[in-house]
Design an enzyme around this catalytic site. Structure first.
Site, PDB file in Angstrom:
ATOM      1  N   SER A 149       1.744 -15.307 -55.302  1.00 10.97           N
ATOM      2  CA  SER A 149       1.613 -15.690 -53.893  1.00 10.97           C
ATOM      3  C   SER A 149       0.929 -17.045 -53.823  1.00 10.97           C
ATOM      4  O   SER A 149       0.281 -17.465 -54.799  1.00 10.97           O
ATOM      5  CB  SER A 149       0.742 -14.641 -53.184  1.00 10.97           C
ATOM      6  N   TYR A 162      -7.202  -9.645 -52.714  1.00 11.95           N
ATOM      7  CA  TYR A 162      -5.788 -10.036 -52.891  1.00 11.95           C
ATOM      8  C   TYR A 162      -5.725 -11.323 -53.709  1.00 11.95           C
ATOM      9  O   TYR A 162      -4.935 -11.428 -54.655  1.00 11.95           O
ATOM     10  CB  TYR A 162      -5.129 -10.215 -51.520  1.00 11.95           C
TER      11      TYR A 162
HETATM   12  P1  NDP Z   1       7.176  -5.141 -48.873  1.00 14.58           P
HETATM   13  O1  NDP Z   1       6.030  -4.318 -48.380  1.00 14.58           O
HETATM   14  O2  NDP Z   1       8.378  -5.272 -48.031  1.00 14.58           O
HETATM   15  O3  NDP Z   1       7.623  -4.632 -50.321  1.00 14.58           O
HETATM   16  C1  NDP Z   1       6.731  -4.074 -51.241  1.00 14.58           C
HETATM   17  C2  NDP Z   1       7.541  -3.258 -52.235  1.00 14.58           C
HETATM   18  O4  NDP Z   1       6.655  -2.711 -53.222  1.00 14.58           O
HETATM   19  C3  NDP Z   1       8.267  -2.100 -51.576  1.00 14.58           C
HETATM   20  O5  NDP Z   1       9.573  -2.037 -52.078  1.00 14.58           O
HETATM   21  C4  NDP Z   1       7.465  -0.888 -52.020  1.00 14.58           C
HETATM   22  O6  NDP Z   1       8.341   0.230 -52.128  1.00 14.58           O
HETATM   23  C5  NDP Z   1       7.001  -1.334 -53.390  1.00 14.58           C
HETATM   24  N1  NDP Z   1       5.863  -0.560 -53.848  1.00 14.58           N
HETATM   25  C6  NDP Z   1       4.688  -0.371 -53.202  1.00 14.58           C
HETATM   26  N2  NDP Z   1       3.895   0.424 -53.921  1.00 14.58           N
HETATM   27  C7  NDP Z   1       4.586   0.753 -55.045  1.00 14.58           C
HETATM   28  C8  NDP Z   1       4.295   1.544 -56.172  1.00 14.58           C
HETATM   29  N3  NDP Z   1       3.112   2.153 -56.314  1.00 14.58           N
HETATM   30  N4  NDP Z   1       5.237   1.674 -57.141  1.00 14.58           N
HETATM   31  C9  NDP Z   1       6.432   1.060 -57.007  1.00 14.58           C
HETATM   32  N5  NDP Z   1       6.756   0.273 -55.970  1.00 14.58           N
HETATM   33  C10 NDP Z   1       5.839   0.131 -55.004  1.00 14.58           C
HETATM   34  O7  NDP Z   1       6.538  -6.574 -49.177  1.00 14.58           O
HETATM   35  P2  NDP Z   1       7.138  -7.926 -49.808  1.00 14.58           P
HETATM   36  O8  NDP Z   1       8.554  -7.811 -50.122  1.00 14.58           O
HETATM   37  O9  NDP Z   1       6.664  -9.012 -48.945  1.00 14.58           O
HETATM   38  O10 NDP Z   1       6.258  -7.998 -51.140  1.00 14.58           O
HETATM   39  C11 NDP Z   1       6.800  -8.160 -52.422  1.00 14.58           C
HETATM   40  C12 NDP Z   1       5.844  -9.007 -53.261  1.00 14.58           C
HETATM   41  O11 NDP Z   1       5.759 -10.311 -52.685  1.00 14.58           O
HETATM   42  C13 NDP Z   1       4.409  -8.484 -53.339  1.00 14.58           C
HETATM   43  O12 NDP Z   1       3.935  -8.616 -54.657  1.00 14.58           O
HETATM   44  C14 NDP Z   1       3.649  -9.414 -52.408  1.00 14.58           C
HETATM   45  O13 NDP Z   1       2.289  -9.534 -52.769  1.00 14.58           O
HETATM   46  C15 NDP Z   1       4.415 -10.705 -52.626  1.00 14.58           C
HETATM   47  N6  NDP Z   1       4.250 -11.701 -51.569  1.00 14.58           N
HETATM   48  C16 NDP Z   1       4.709 -11.462 -50.295  1.00 14.58           C
HETATM   49  C17 NDP Z   1       4.490 -12.399 -49.292  1.00 14.58           C
HETATM   50  C18 NDP Z   1       4.913 -12.171 -47.875  1.00 14.58           C
HETATM   51  O14 NDP Z   1       4.508 -12.958 -47.008  1.00 14.58           O
HETATM   52  N7  NDP Z   1       5.704 -11.166 -47.559  1.00 14.58           N
HETATM   53  C19 NDP Z   1       3.829 -13.674 -49.584  1.00 14.58           C
HETATM   54  C20 NDP Z   1       3.421 -13.819 -50.950  1.00 14.58           C
HETATM   55  C21 NDP Z   1       3.636 -12.874 -51.890  1.00 14.58           C
HETATM   56  P3  NDP Z   1       7.928   1.767 -51.930  1.00 14.58           P
HETATM   57  O15 NDP Z   1       6.963   1.828 -50.788  1.00 14.58           O
HETATM   58  O16 NDP Z   1       9.249   2.406 -51.628  1.00 14.58           O
HETATM   59  O17 NDP Z   1       7.355   2.196 -53.230  1.00 14.58           O
END
Ligand code: NDP
Length: 253
Positions: A149, A162
């Site tokens: 990020s 974070y």
């Molecule tokens: P979302 O919340 O849409 O996606 C997060 C994903 O992680 C979901 O598919 C969720 O699926 C999965 N997840 C959560 N917990 C678990 C677990 N214990 N095991 C397996 N899978 C898990 O957020 P984003 O797509 O935005 O985030 C994706 C990445 O991007 C993250 O690492 C975030 O820190 C990073 N990021 C995002 C930004 C933003 O502004 N959106 C900015 C910078 C970085 P499920 O709940 O089905 O398990």
């Protein structure tokens, strides 16, 4: 311009929403067979059906990657069912913002468990397969893309833990890159700014409101913008390693 991924296999964690979902769809579009990993099986199944209908191969792996045994099993099932592993997008993550003073420390535990430990477990389980893939056809190169990020580059108030997890992801990525790059396993980090996804849904309501106001005038990135960056990294020719991509909304300061 890029090399297609036909004949290769990609595993994406957090493929049930946001960036992971868009990345999995894009890698499949580039020709990879994809393993979709997350906890919400119904969402994974819907994406797998869409990818399969478009003519690519996809399997769903319901797994909580904070459980090392499940992270290992996800990787091993992928290799068993799809035959190899060339590309990993280590994307699953959670962002729980707020002051450190008086913070509910279970939020810290959730971030450390997923953003750090989950990412490490997947990387550890995948690496031997990536080394093997890089030594053979069809591409003689393999990729591990860690999703960090902007918060992995710049610390800010109310983002302390974070920041800690994402700075850790950046440091780990660079260390591992130096360790395995001569074996043609490319280790990359992508650092998104604000992307329109479900990420902020997990914030406490009062924090979510502060965050919403902070980004009210920002023209947010789409998950596809990050998927495009990931696809750019993994479709480069063997000689070219894109170590890092920082991508912000244009009007995010
Ligand atoms: P979302 O919340 O849409 O996606 C997060 C994903 O992680 C979901 O598919 C969720 O699926 C999965 N997840 C959560 N917990 C678990 C677990 N214990 N095991 C397996 N899978 C898990 O957020 P984003 O797509 O935005 O985030 C994706 C990445 O991007 C993250 O690492 C975030 O820190 C990073 N990021 C995002 C930004 C933003 O502004 N959106 C900015 C910078 C970085 P499920 O709940 O089905 O398990």
């Amino acid at each position: 311009m890029g090399e297609r991924l036909d004949g290769t296999v990609a595993l994406v964690t957090g493929a049930s929403s946001g960036i992971g979902e868009a990345a999995a769809r894009e890698l499949a579009r580039q020709g990879a067979a994809v393993a979709l990993v997350a906890r919400r099986k119904d969402r994974l199944d819907a994406l797998a059906a869409e990818i399969t209908a478009a003519g690519a191969a996809a399997i769903t792996v319901e797994a909580d990657v904070t459980d090392q045994a499940l992270a290992v099993a996800a990787v091993e099932r992928t290799v068993a069912e799809l035959g190899r592993l060339d590309t990993v997008v280590n994307n699953a993550g959670v962002m729980l913002l707020g002051p450190i003073l008086g913070a509910p420390t279970e939020e810290w535990d959730r971030m450390v468990r997923l953003n750090v430990q989950g990412l490490l477990y997947v990387a550890h389980a995948a690496l031997p397969h990536l080394v093997e893939a890089a030594a053979g056809e069809p591409r003689r190169v393999a990729d591990l893309v860690n999703i960090s990020s902007v918060a992995g580059r710049r610390a800010a108030a109310f983002s302390g833990v974070y920041n800690l997890t994402k700075h850790g992801v950046n440091a780990f990525t660079e260390s591992l890159r130096q360790e395995v790059t001569e074996r043609h396993v490319r280790i990359s980090v992508v650092e998104p700014g604000a992307v329109e996804t479900e990420l902020a849904d997990h914030l406490r309501p009062e924090i979510r409101e502060v965050s919403r106001q902070r980004f009210a005038n920002v023209e947010m990135l789409h998950a596809q913008d990050i998927a495009d960056a990931i696809a750019y990294i993994v479709t480069r020719p063997r000689r070219a390693a894109i170590n890092e991509i920082l991508i912000r909304p244009t009007n995010q300061p």
